[in-house]
Design an enzyme around this catalytic site. Structure first.
Site, PDB file in Angstrom:
ATOM      1  N   ASP A 257       0.573  -1.305  -0.160  1.00 28.43           N
ATOM      2  CA  ASP A 257      -0.028   0.132  -0.167  1.00 28.43           C
ATOM      3  C   ASP A 257       0.952   1.213   0.108  1.00 28.43           C
ATOM      4  O   ASP A 257       1.964   1.056  -0.107  1.00 28.43           O
ATOM      5  CB  ASP A 257      -0.828  -0.001   1.248  1.00 28.43           C
ATOM      6  CG  ASP A 257      -2.116   0.722   1.265  1.00 28.43           C
ATOM      7  OD1 ASP A 257      -2.084   1.684   0.217  1.00 28.43           O
ATOM      8  OD2 ASP A 257      -3.289   0.336   1.661  1.00 28.43           O
ATOM      9  N   ILE A 258       0.433   2.646  -0.088  1.00 24.79           N
ATOM     10  CA  ILE A 258       1.197   3.470   0.137  1.00 24.79           C
ATOM     11  C   ILE A 258       0.596   4.357   1.520  1.00 24.79           C
ATOM     12  O   ILE A 258       1.116   5.348   1.778  1.00 24.79           O
ATOM     13  CB  ILE A 258       0.846   4.617  -1.019  1.00 24.79           C
ATOM     14  CG1 ILE A 258      -0.630   5.030  -0.995  1.00 24.79           C
ATOM     15  CG2 ILE A 258       1.219   4.221  -2.338  1.00 24.79           C
ATOM     16  CD1 ILE A 258      -1.331   6.241  -1.911  1.00 24.79           C
TER      17      ILE A 258
ATOM     18  N   TYR B  62     -13.917   6.747 -13.917  1.00 21.31           N
ATOM     19  CA  TYR B  62     -13.659   5.494 -13.368  1.00 21.31           C
ATOM     20  C   TYR B  62     -13.960   4.287 -14.421  1.00 21.31           C
ATOM     21  O   TYR B  62     -13.212   3.660 -14.743  1.00 21.31           O
ATOM     22  CB  TYR B  62     -14.465   5.348 -12.125  1.00 21.31           C
ATOM     23  CG  TYR B  62     -14.421   3.989 -11.320  1.00 21.31           C
ATOM     24  CD1 TYR B  62     -13.231   3.365 -11.049  1.00 21.31           C
ATOM     25  CD2 TYR B  62     -15.561   3.212 -10.851  1.00 21.31           C
ATOM     26  CE1 TYR B  62     -13.081   2.094 -10.531  1.00 21.31           C
ATOM     27  CE2 TYR B  62     -15.428   1.989 -10.217  1.00 21.31           C
ATOM     28  CZ  TYR B  62     -14.167   1.593 -10.080  1.00 21.31           C
ATOM     29  OH  TYR B  62     -14.225   0.274  -9.432  1.00 21.31           O
TER      30      TYR B  62
ATOM     31  N   LYS C 103     -11.473   1.814 -16.411  1.00 20.41           N
ATOM     32  CA  LYS C 103     -11.675   0.508 -16.464  1.00 20.41           C
ATOM     33  C   LYS C 103     -11.863  -0.376 -17.710  1.00 20.41           C
ATOM     34  O   LYS C 103     -11.554  -1.365 -17.994  1.00 20.41           O
ATOM     35  CB  LYS C 103     -12.651  -0.148 -15.460  1.00 20.41           C
ATOM     36  CG  LYS C 103     -12.434   0.431 -13.971  1.00 20.41           C
ATOM     37  CD  LYS C 103     -11.224  -0.522 -13.583  1.00 20.41           C
ATOM     38  CE  LYS C 103     -10.914  -0.233 -12.118  1.00 20.41           C
ATOM     39  NZ  LYS C 103      -9.930  -1.220 -11.657  1.00 20.41           N
TER      40      LYS C 103
ATOM     41  N   ILE D 201     -19.727  -3.719  -3.275  1.00 21.55           N
ATOM     42  CA  ILE D 201     -19.046  -4.585  -2.399  1.00 21.55           C
ATOM     43  C   ILE D 201     -19.316  -4.100  -1.166  1.00 21.55           C
ATOM     44  O   ILE D 201     -18.877  -3.175  -0.866  1.00 21.55           O
ATOM     45  CB  ILE D 201     -17.736  -4.982  -2.585  1.00 21.55           C
ATOM     46  CG1 ILE D 201     -17.208  -5.462  -4.153  1.00 21.55           C
ATOM     47  CG2 ILE D 201     -17.139  -5.974  -1.566  1.00 21.55           C
ATOM     48  CD1 ILE D 201     -18.211  -6.776  -4.540  1.00 21.55           C
TER      49      ILE D 201
END
Length: 313
Positions: free
Chosen positions: A18-19, A125, A129, A155
């Site tokens: 991760d960052i 987005y 994608k 989700i």
């Protein structure tokens, strides 16, 4: 997802990245590295140093966040994916990079949306994608990169902070129900969208990740578990939590995004090719979310002990 991978393949064989600084719990469960998807050489060093074979690429700026900051969305979602894809080509990696129902657009059929259809999204987005899907398929055909993707619905989970998605309401509503017994929705009452519980999402992602290449008849798959509107979700919360639960509606800019997405998605190919078989329906999701979040709002629980929530679309 990291915990599931480590349970199957061993903690030392799964490198989380991760960052952001990981929690103590996350750091204690296995290796963690700082990884900026915009830095190709740093990513390559991780691949070489740790002998990486598979990459699960979740890094993305989601739908609502992408509309607030288009340049960031373009940079992370396109340049970041390009870096990971080129690494997969150079080092013979299996690459799973999730897509989204947001890859569809206002001219897409709304009901039982098929895997192959008109897309033409009108959000950053969604555009990025579609770019990811097509470029991944191109690298598969041109360079034999083992690229895989599944189009997630909304989700629902009780474990992580919001990710800037248009379906965030479907988690926020549970916190509001338990804390205030009321909720103001940023989507209209009848806005139906595909959804899935996080456990189904993880199982399905693992199934696609591990599927033999010869089983895959395509490289991008729809997955659909259930679908509901804010009003239907509120009705189920009333049945399971409180008859007095109240919901009001004040749609914002996210309504226009949701209006371009499918109401339901056809996922026969995922079920046939690699065994997608979700088990959580709407009532199941409401039950488990109330069970998990209920103790958070019990009297005496310290604020710092409260978990957050996420919808990843």
């Amino acid at each position: 997802m990291v915990n599931t991978l480590r349970a199957k393949f061993g903690s030392e064989n799964v490198i989380a990245s991760d960052i952001k600084k990981p929690s103590i719990e996350q750091r204690n469960t296995g290796p963690f590295v700082y990884a900026d998807v915009l830095n190709y050489r740093a990513l390559e060093q991780i691949v070489v140093d740790y002998g990486i074979d598979w990459v699960v690429h979740f890094s993305a700026i989601l739908s609502a966040a992408g509309e607030r900051n288009p340049s960031l969305g373009l940079n992370v979602n396109m340049t970041g994916f390009q870096n990971v894809l080129d690494l997969a080509k150079a080092h013979n990696l299996r690459l799973l990079s999730p897509s989204t129902m947001g890859a569809f657009g206002p001219t897409t059929p709304k009901d039982s949306t098929p895997d192959l259809t008109v897309m033409r999204p009108n959000t950053i987005y969604g555009i990025t994608k579609v770019h990811m899907e097509l470029l991944g398929e191109y690298y598969r055909e041109k360079y034999q990169v083992d690229f895989r993707s599944l189009r997630y619905p909304g989700i629902i989970s009780a474990d992580s902070p919001p990710g800037g998605g248009t379906t965030d309401y479907a988690v926020d509503i549970f916190h509001a129900a338990l804390k205030h017994n009321s909720y103001e929705s940023f989507l209209d009452a009848d806005t139906r969208l595909p959804m899935a519980y996080i456990d189904d999402c993880i199982v399905g992602t693992m199934q696609l990740l591990e599927a033999p290449q010869e089983a895959l008849t395509q490289r991008v798959y729809n997955v659909h578990a259930c679908d509901f509107s804010p009003e239907e979700l509120a009705g189920e919360i009333r049945r399971q939590h409180s008859d007095a639960f109240a919901i009001t509606y004040r749609p914002d800019f996210r309504q226009a995004i949701a209006d371009t997405w499918p109401r339901t998605m056809a996922d026969e190919a995922a079920r046939r090719d690699w065994g997608w078989n979700p088990v959580f329906g709407t009532a199941d999701i409401v039950r488990v979310m109330l069970d998990k979040l209920g103790p958070v709002y019990s009297p005496g629980l310290a604020a710092e002990e409260m978990p957050a929530a996420v919808v990843a679309s």
